[in-house]
Write an enzyme that holds these catalytic residues in place. Structure first.
Site: not given
Length: 289
Positions: A93, A168, A243
């Site tokens: 990611t 995502k 994050k």
């Protein structure tokens, strides 16, 4: 198929094991000797460097912590070291710009690449039930799908390169907002005199239905089994959620998108992580209410 797997952490270890179960020959690398030992137990062949692991690979799968590391690994140790024409699948990611930059470098060097971040967490990685959001050409997706299926319950072509990362970051921003709202509602119900269990029974069958409530209930002993029942250990760490939220905020800025709830969710998780709770599951936000 010979598949090099780079990055055998909490997610990557289970993913590599499922590729072995599917009959692939997996060449694995990680900086952790403990992770390499576990990979060998699952049938992977391990290597001491990335170039050695990718040298004969038909496909290279990476599962790495951030965009800087992804770029460094591909530019220094994968591009030019793997056989020409090999398929690259980055399941990390990372930010959209880096995903597109690395794919461009790979394409210029004669490789095919997709970005394929995942949803589902450690249990899904171990169980082969991840959802992959794949960015790349139709040709690249067709090739990538065959590699990803043994690790997945769903493999979805999101669009051009970088689209997987867009999906995502948006998905996890929505998840963070849902989780905070779920925690607030359950805490309010309890303080107002309604038991959390009774609220769960009602809202999980009403318009409050959402994954955070129905399938990942953040209150211990209520609803679905989740890390809340294990003192918020395991699951999806709050530091990782932060994050992902920061990536979403970076993406929103680049796209000039207005995301006030996303911004507020980021601030809430920043305070939670800075308070020493980064290793706790992201549902532990409930404990702050």
């Amino acid at each position: 198929m010979k598949i090099a797997f780079i990055g055998l952490g909490n997610m990557g270890g289970g993913m590599a094991a499922n590729l072995v179960k599917a009959g692939h020959q997996v060449h694995a690398f990680d900086l952790s000797e403990a992770a390499l030992a576990k990979a060998r137990e699952h049938g992977c062949e391990t290597f001491s460097t990335v170039p050695e692991a990718v040298a004969e690979a038909d496909a290279v799968v990476t599962m790495l912590p951030n965009g800087g590391i992804v770029k460094s690994v591909y530019t220094a140790d994968v591009i030019g070291k793997a056989p020409k024409g090999a398929l690259f699948l980055d399941c990390s990611t990372i930010d959209v710009a880096t995903a597109r930059e690395v794919a461009q470098l790979a394409g210029d060097a004669g490789y095919i690449m997709v970005d394929a971040p995942v949803s589902g967490g450690i249990a899904a990685a171990n169980g082969g039930t991840l959802t992959f959001m794949v960015g790349g050409t139709a040709e690249a997706f067709a090739k990538a799908e065959a590699v990803l299926k043994p690790m997945a319950k769903a493999v979805i072509h999101a669009g051009q390169i970088g689209s997987g990362q867009v999906a995502k970051m948006c998905n996890n921003m929505l998840l963070a907002i849902h989780m905070i709202g779920t925690c607030e509602a359950m805490a309010l119900a309890e303080k107002a005199g309604l038991s959390p269990q009774k609220f769960y029974e009602i809202s999980s069958k009403s318009t409050g239905y959402c994954w955070s409530l129905n399938d990942y209930t953040p209150v211990p002993g209520v609803g679905a089994a989740s890390p809340a029942d294990n003192d918020y250990q395991g699951g999806f760490a709050s530091a990782l959620m932060l994050k992902d939220l920061r990536l979403a905020m970076e993406g929103a800025q680049g796209a000039r998108a207005n995301v006030p709830l996303g911004q507020h969710a980021t601030k809430i998780y920043e305070a939670f992580v800075e308070g020493g709770n980064g290793a706790k599951d992201f549902g532990a936000i409930f404990t702050t209410l």
